[in-house]
Enzyme design. Structure first.
Site, PDB file in Angstrom:
ATOM      1  N   GLU A   1       0.813  -1.220   0.000  1.00  0.00           N
ATOM      2  CA  GLU A   1       0.000   0.000   0.000  1.00  0.00           C
ATOM      3  C   GLU A   1       0.843   1.265   0.000  1.00  0.00           C
ATOM      4  O   GLU A   1       0.482   2.266  -0.624  1.00  0.00           O
ATOM      5  CB  GLU A   1      -0.948   0.003   1.198  1.00  0.00           C
ATOM      6  CG  GLU A   1      -2.092  -1.008   1.085  1.00  0.00           C
ATOM      7  CD  GLU A   1      -1.683  -2.440   1.346  1.00  0.00           C
ATOM      8  OE1 GLU A   1      -0.542  -2.660   1.803  1.00  0.00           O
ATOM      9  OE2 GLU A   1      -2.488  -3.350   1.094  1.00  0.00           O
TER      10      GLU A   1
ATOM     11  N   HIS B   1     -11.099  -5.528   8.551  1.00  0.00           N
ATOM     12  CA  HIS B   1     -11.944  -5.377   7.363  1.00  0.00           C
ATOM     13  C   HIS B   1     -13.198  -4.553   7.658  1.00  0.00           C
ATOM     14  O   HIS B   1     -14.140  -4.565   6.870  1.00  0.00           O
ATOM     15  CB  HIS B   1     -12.363  -6.738   6.817  1.00  0.00           C
ATOM     16  CG  HIS B   1     -11.242  -7.548   6.245  1.00  0.00           C
ATOM     17  ND1 HIS B   1     -10.291  -8.150   7.025  1.00  0.00           N
ATOM     18  CD2 HIS B   1     -10.912  -7.856   4.961  1.00  0.00           C
ATOM     19  CE1 HIS B   1      -9.435  -8.806   6.247  1.00  0.00           C
ATOM     20  NE2 HIS B   1      -9.791  -8.645   4.993  1.00  0.00           N
TER      21      HIS B   1
HETATM   22  C1  TPP Z   1      -1.679  -4.954   4.174  1.00  0.00           C
HETATM   23  C2  TPP Z   1      -2.717  -5.774   3.497  1.00  0.00           C
HETATM   24  N1  TPP Z   1      -3.127  -5.420   2.268  1.00  0.00           N
HETATM   25  C3  TPP Z   1      -4.079  -6.129   1.633  1.00  0.00           C
HETATM   26  C4  TPP Z   1      -4.642  -7.212   2.232  1.00  0.00           C
HETATM   27  C5  TPP Z   1      -5.733  -7.990   1.519  1.00  0.00           C
HETATM   28  N2  TPP Z   1      -5.217  -9.317   1.141  1.00  0.00           N
HETATM   29  C6  TPP Z   1      -5.460 -10.386   1.903  1.00  0.00           C
HETATM   30  S1  TPP Z   1      -4.677 -11.747   1.360  1.00  0.00           S
HETATM   31  C7  TPP Z   1      -4.024 -10.912   0.042  1.00  0.00           C
HETATM   32  C8  TPP Z   1      -3.123 -11.635  -0.905  1.00  0.00           C
HETATM   33  C9  TPP Z   1      -1.995 -12.319  -0.193  1.00  0.00           C
HETATM   34  O1  TPP Z   1      -1.215 -13.028  -1.086  1.00  0.00           O
HETATM   35  P1  TPP Z   1       0.021 -13.871  -0.615  1.00  0.00           P
HETATM   36  O2  TPP Z   1       0.935 -13.043   0.219  1.00  0.00           O
HETATM   37  O3  TPP Z   1       0.598 -14.501  -1.810  1.00  0.00           O
HETATM   38  O4  TPP Z   1      -0.592 -14.974   0.367  1.00  0.00           O
HETATM   39  P2  TPP Z   1      -1.678 -16.100   0.045  1.00  0.00           P
HETATM   40  O5  TPP Z   1      -3.008 -15.524   0.399  1.00  0.00           O
HETATM   41  O6  TPP Z   1      -1.555 -16.473  -1.373  1.00  0.00           O
HETATM   42  O7  TPP Z   1      -1.364 -17.232   0.968  1.00  0.00           O
HETATM   43  C10 TPP Z   1      -4.431  -9.582   0.051  1.00  0.00           C
HETATM   44  C11 TPP Z   1      -4.088  -8.580  -0.963  1.00  0.00           C
HETATM   45  C12 TPP Z   1      -4.199  -7.541   3.521  1.00  0.00           C
HETATM   46  N3  TPP Z   1      -4.706  -8.582   4.197  1.00  0.00           N
HETATM   47  N4  TPP Z   1      -3.234  -6.824   4.129  1.00  0.00           N
END
Ligand code: TPP
Ligand code: MG
Lengths: 324, 389
Positions: A60, A129
């Site tokens: 972000e 959220h």
């Molecule tokens: C700081 C932040 N930004 C956005 C989100 C929303 N979000 C939740 S999971 C995710 C993707 C995460 O991807 P990854 O790190 O590859 O982990 P995975 O879910 O694939 O295990 C996002 C953008 C969040 N939880 N925290």
């Protein structure tokens, strides 16, 4: 006229802004193919391409920081923060850079960056959220802060925010994304720094914004049967406030209740109450009262109905203004 | 698939660092240099393969135990998905496809080691003896995390992407100062590697030589964004820029995950600092139950990864080598079914918290403002006594 949900109305507003001005960009996590987790940017990448609708890396601070750079180069980025709770990694860029750079340049630099934030609770989500972080931003000079509450405003206000040369924090009440209304796209919109009386009344002024507007309108309808008349104002702009509209109403009713989901303590309601007390002291029949969240972190979702001020809590607060 | 490993002295992970440094050419910005190396000890077909740097010597019983772990955590996960579908959970983040990465690394931990998870590490939680039902509280919306992290040396789930990597490094710095024989492991995803916090954690760990293992489950997706949106080079190679070894392991190979994580933890405990492990795996399900992956990825991808299923290959290995008979597999199936039923039953029995619990645990000492709000809300609720609220 078309019937649109709030999510779709903002989507069409973005689309119109992108058609009108080739410098308008949309950027954020999952805004492209997926169309955002709430589908607010649905179809935009397909129609405007990947260079205007950008799926960013998951960072972000990076989203806002690079949006500032793009704005310095003449673009008008519209950034999506996926959920309210994730704006905080970007808080540094927003507060130390975005808000202050125009001033530091003695007005030579303009940063027309819009930061869209789905906000508020009521959707049964896990932590981070359901936050209402508006006061952090209304407290920061250099940012305009607005909140839409309905599809009509969603459609028009997003375009106004994009056209504005100042940085705008744009709150979207996520639990209202699926609410529908008739939207007249050709209508001349109300200026986006003005509030709006959504229901005229004579006994109590009820001030709300974002997700609480609908709750307050329902509260007003509920007590109308008992012969109590609430005037409901949608603030729309949180910084600046449309104080003239607020004062005019309070001078008429003599009573005021402010409702927001954010904690009451140090919330936006405190600022508004102080201003009303100062400007309308001799018209007040009762102190300005507030209905809002508690001074705790947002609770697990099974308790959120207790945390969020609902119709009953708003009306209880209204009742209390008559106890004075 | 056999991997050629550079023939060098020293422990495997420093060897890996050296090997990988050699591969980083000045114009490596597009990641088109040497193909990524992948540590694999068990092929998708269930063949044991040798790796010059990593080996693992498991008794038949240990292999059967790993198999049991894999099957049981998949079952817990399935049950949770079903509970969400039936409205008993608000949301669930499935670990489907990532069982080997989680069980392999989780079983590499000693009791004294500390683990920092994301929101998807249900398999690691299992290895840390966290009751699966306690994982459900957060997703059901009855609490924000229902276990005592210190009791299990398993921290609470972290939803804000990447934050926990810094906590893990700080914790590791504490271990270092205590002179304890322990290390920290921190889990994060491929998407998380873009966050500032994660990059700061790499720097901290490197500069302070912290006893931490960065365990990145590259499941190829961050919600709808494929890895290319986060990185132009294989993720494990990021480590070299920060000054510590990085290694890619077949994340669907429980043997390899166990071997590589064991070595990295050992190095950390022995004062050799951090390691980045990239477990190359695949998110076989949706991002969460709220997500619809058909909008952004093709079905064929999943089909291809199904052939690399982390559980099937262990089963094949056990069968082929006659280390387990049908009776064993049946008994595990039965145990899984029982576990699923038990998790379901106890999930449904989870009570909703009392409304006034909103005010609990916010501060450790009495707090006037909260006391006032609590009293006011209690009085307000009393006004509804007998009616619904
Ligand atoms: C700081 C932040 N930004 C956005 C989100 C929303 N979000 C939740 S999971 C995710 C993707 C995460 O991807 P990854 O790190 O590859 O982990 P995975 O879910 O694939 O295990 C996002 C953008 C969040 N939880 N925290
Ligand atoms: Mg991922």
């Amino acid at each position: 006229m078309s019937t649109l949900t709030l999510a779709k109305a903002i989507n069409e507003g973005l689309r119109t802004a992108m058609e009108d001005d080739s410098k308008v960009l949309v950027m954020g996590e999952d805004v492209g193919k997926l169309g955002g987790v709430f589908r607010v940017t649905d179809g935009l990448q397909k129609d405007f391409g990947e260079s205007r609708v950008i799926d960013t890396p998951l960072a972000e601070s990076g989203i806002i920081g690079t949006a500032i750079g793009l704005a310095l180069r003449g673009y008008r980025p519209v950034c999506e923060i996926q959920f309210d709770g994730f704006v905080f990694p970007a808080a540094d860029q927003i507060i130390t850079q975005l808000a202050k750079m125009p001033l530091r340049s003695l007005g030579k630099l303009k940063l027309p960056v819009v930061v869209r934030i789905p906000c508020g609770g009521g959707i049964g989500a896990v932590e981070h959220h359901s936050e209402s972080p508006e006061a952090y931003f209304t407290h920061t000079g250099g940012l305009r802060v607005v909140a839409c509450s309905n599809p009509v405003d969603g459609f028009h206000m997003i375009q106004q925010a994009i056209r504005c040369d100042d940085p705008v924090i744009f709150f979207e009440p996520k639990r209202r994304y699926w609410e529908k209304a008739e939207v007249e796209k050709g209508a001349v919109p109300l200026a986006f720094d003005r509030g709006q009386v959504l229901r005229p009344g004579t006994d109590v002024t009820v001030l709300a914004y974002g997700p609480m507007v609908k709750t307050c309108l329902e509260a007003a309808a509920a007590v109308a049967e008992e012969g109590r008349s609430l005037e409901v104002i949608d603030l729309r702009s949180l910084n600046p406030l449309d104080t003239e509209l607020i004062f005019e109403s309070v001078r008429k009713t003599g009573r005021c209740v402010i409702a927001h989901e954010a904690p009451v303590y140090s919330g936006l309601g405190a600022e508004i109450a102080a201003r009303i007390t100062e400007a309308c002291f001799y018209n007040l029949e009762a102190p300005v009262l507030r209905a809002g969240g508690f001074s705790t972190p947002y609770p697990p979702s099974r308790l959120e109905d207790h945390y969020l001020p609902d119709l009953d809590r708003v009306l209880d607060t209204v009742d209390r203004t008559f106890a004075f | 698939m056999r991997v050629n490993w550079p023939n060098q002295d020293g422990d495997p992970i420093s060897t890996a660092l050296n090997a990988q440094e050699r591969h980083v050419t000045p114009d490596a910005s597009r990641g088109a240099e040497a193909p990524p190396e992948l540590v694999q000890l068990l092929t998708p077909e269930g063949e044991r393969v040798e790796h010059p740097a990593y080996d693992i010597d498991l008794t038949p019983e240990e292999v059967r135990d790993l198999y049991r772990d894999l099957v049981l955590v998949r079952r817990v996960d399935m049950e949770a998905v079903a509970l969400q579908r039936q409205g008993e959970l608000g949301i669930w983040a499935s670990l489907l496809g990532q069982e080997a990465a989680q069980i392999g690394s989780g079983r590499a931990l000693t009791d004294a080691d500390m683990a920092f998870p994301t929101y998807r590490e249900h398999g690691v939680a299992w290895c840390r003896d966290v009751d699966p039902v306690n994982l459900l509280g957060l997703f059901r919306g009855v609490n924000h995390g229902g276990w005592d992290p210190a009791e299990h040396n398993f921290h609470l789930y972290t939803i804000v992407i990447g934050s926990q990597t810094l906590h893990a490094v700080g914790y590791a710095m504490g271990i270092q100062r205590d002179g304890a024989d322990a290390a920290t492991i921190v889990y994060f995803g491929d998407g998380a590697t873009s966050q500032g916090d994660v990059n700061e954690a790499f720097i901290w760990a490197s500069v302070f030589n912290a006893p931490v293992v960065f365990f990145c489950q590259n499941n190829q997706w961050a919600i709808s964004e494929p890895l290319e949106k986060q990185s132009k080079i294989p993720l494990y190679r990021r480590a070299s820029g920060f000054g510590f070894p990085g290694i890619r392991v077949d994340g669907n190979d429980v043997f390899a995950c166990l071997a590589v994580t064991r070595q990295a933890l050992k190095n950390a405990r022995e004062g050799q600092g951090p390691t980045l492990i990239e477990a190359f795996t695949y998110r076989m399900g949706a991002h969460t139950t709220s997500d619809d992956p058909t909008r952004y990825r093709v079905a064929g991808e999943l089909e291809a990864w199904k052939l690399k299923d982390p559980i099937e290959r262990v089963k094949a290995y056990l069968f082929k080598n006659q280390l387990a008979d049908q009776e064993f597999f049946d008994s595990i199936e039965a145990e899984a079914a029982d576990l699923g039923r038990d998790v379901r039953k106890r999930c449904l029995e989870m009570p909703d918290p009392h409304p006034l619990e909103i005010f609990d645990h916010v501060y450790s000492e009495p707090h006037a403002l909260l006391a006032e709000e609590r009293a006011q809300y209690a009085a307000y609720l009393e006004g509804f006594e007998g009616s619904e609220r």
